[in-house]
Design a protein around this motif. Structure first.
Motif, PDB file in Angstrom:
ATOM      1  N   SER A 119      69.688  10.621  43.336  1.00 65.15           N
ATOM      2  CA  SER A 119      70.518   9.981  42.304  1.00 65.15           C
ATOM      3  C   SER A 119      71.790  10.788  42.052  1.00 65.15           C
ATOM      4  CB  SER A 119      69.711   9.828  41.009  1.00 65.15           C
ATOM      5  OG  SER A 119      70.364   9.007  40.078  1.00 65.15           O
ATOM      6  N   TRP A 121      75.023  10.046  41.217  1.00 67.26           N
ATOM      7  CA  TRP A 121      75.856   9.783  40.031  1.00 67.26           C
ATOM      8  C   TRP A 121      75.280  10.557  38.839  1.00 67.26           C
ATOM      9  CZ3 TRP A 121      75.194   7.936  35.096  1.00 67.26           C
ATOM     10  CH2 TRP A 121      76.349   7.532  34.399  1.00 67.26           C
ATOM     11  N   ASN A 130      70.672   6.280  35.951  1.00 66.87           N
ATOM     12  CA  ASN A 130      71.830   5.955  36.783  1.00 66.87           C
ATOM     13  C   ASN A 130      72.921   5.335  35.908  1.00 66.87           C
ATOM     14  OD1 ASN A 130      71.227   3.217  36.407  1.00 66.87           O
ATOM     15  ND2 ASN A 130      70.480   2.902  38.492  1.00 66.87           N
ATOM     16  N   ALA A 146      67.106  -0.349  40.349  1.00 65.77           N
ATOM     17  CA  ALA A 146      67.903   0.850  40.635  1.00 65.77           C
ATOM     18  C   ALA A 146      68.236   0.900  42.122  1.00 65.77           C
ATOM     19  CB  ALA A 146      67.148   2.106  40.212  1.00 65.77           C
ATOM     20  N   GLU A 148      69.378   3.328  43.766  1.00 65.06           N
ATOM     21  CA  GLU A 148      68.914   4.600  44.323  1.00 65.06           C
ATOM     22  C   GLU A 148      67.477   4.475  44.814  1.00 65.06           C
ATOM     23  OE1 GLU A 148      71.913   5.336  41.044  1.00 65.06           O
ATOM     24  OE2 GLU A 148      70.167   4.035  41.315  1.00 65.06           O
TER      25      GLU A 148
END
Length: 303
Positions: A119, A121, A130, A146, A148
């Motif tokens: 993750s 970010w 996120n 998500a 990710e």
């Protein structure tokens, strides 16, 4: 009790509240400098694979995995993940440190696959969620909310049945109690109930397929590096019964947790405590490395 500054108590967030939360998040470190440059340095010894890309506004984050160069289909697969929660620093650095210092010791014995920062970010913003205020570590399921999580699931799909071991590297921090759990309660329109933070390292086993010998082998190795979290007065760690020294259990797949994404016989989630006065960042990274090595040694010896 102080209320979270975003949203109305008792009312789940809508898009306006999520946007307000997102606007408050500030980039505090560099995924490129801390992660991508290290991965690039490893290209001479390992294969490196881009398995996805996150696009949040005008920001682009390549999702990167490190693979054994001598990949052989007859060997078992070992998966190491870190940075599912971006704020859990030693998970990211511990995964990279393991590859740099120890992965070569297992060449020809396993197919190693490492995603050190699931993750990015959130890694840059030192946050759990996120950019959409979604927790990737509750989102490892079909039609994941998500990106990710969905990208990692897609990466693992071809080999998920061949994974012998998956170790997912996490931290439990003081900010869990001061920021992340209050934010979660506010986002979901629920009251915040303090839980307390355990002082020390612990593991989360799979309640659906527990492996007590494996978990204790990891605890014993890590105890040489940092201290193990004791049970509280209720015999619990973060609200879950302690089933053995430093070990609790969750239904990993049911909860959509990263450690439950494969059919691995051996699964565990590490939890390092970086805010302890008795632990340094170097110890935290070393604890993650010790956990990975001990997990691999046990899994290979008990195939």
């Amino acid at each position: 009790m102080k209320t979270y500054p975003i949203g109305t108590p008792g009312t789940p967030w809508g898009e306006a509240e999520r946007a307000e939360w997102r606007a408050l998040q500030r980039r505090q470190r560099s995924y490129e400098a801390d992660v991508l440059i290290v991965i690039e340095r490893l290209r001479s010894r390992f294969d490196v694979q881009k398995y996805g890309e996150l696009n949040y506004g005008d920001e682009r984050y390549p999702l990167m995995a490190i693979r054994s160069r001598d990949w052989r289909d007859e060997l078992p697969v070992v998966l190491v993940t870190g940075g599912v929660h971006g704020y859990e620093t030693s998970g990211v650095h511990g995964a990279l440190q393991f590859v740099e210092q120890h992965a070569a010791d297992y060449a020809g014995r396993v197919n190693l696959l490492v995603s050190p920062c699931v993750s990015p970010w959130a890694f840059e913003r030192i946050h759990r969620w996120n950019a959409n205020a979604v927790d990737p570590n509750r989102s490892f399921r079909q039609n994941s909310p998500a990106e990710e999580s969905a990208a990692l699931l897609q990466l693992m799909a071809p080999v998920r049945e061949r994974v012998l071991l998956h170790i997912d590297l996490h931290e439990t921090t003081d900010t869990d109690e001061t920021e992340f759990r209050p934010a979660l309660a506010a986002r979901d329109g629920q009251p915040f109930e303090p839980c307390g933070i355990p002082d020390g390292f612990y593991l989360v086993d799979d309640s659906e397929s527990p492996q007590p010998g494996f978990q204790q082998a990891v605890i014993e190795a890590v105890e040489k590096v940092t201290h193990i979290a004791p049970a509280d007065d209720n015999g619990e760690i973060i609200g879950s019964p302690v089933v053995a020294k430093g070990v609790i259990q969750y239904p990993l797949t049911e909860l959509g947790l990263c450690a439950g994404i494969t059919s691995a016989r051996y699964k565990t989630t590490t939890e390092v405590y970086p805010d302890s006065p008795n632990a340094t960042p170097e110890q935290c990274n070393a604890a993650q490395v010790a956990a990975v090595c001990a997990a691999m040694d046990y899994a290979l010896a008990h195939r």
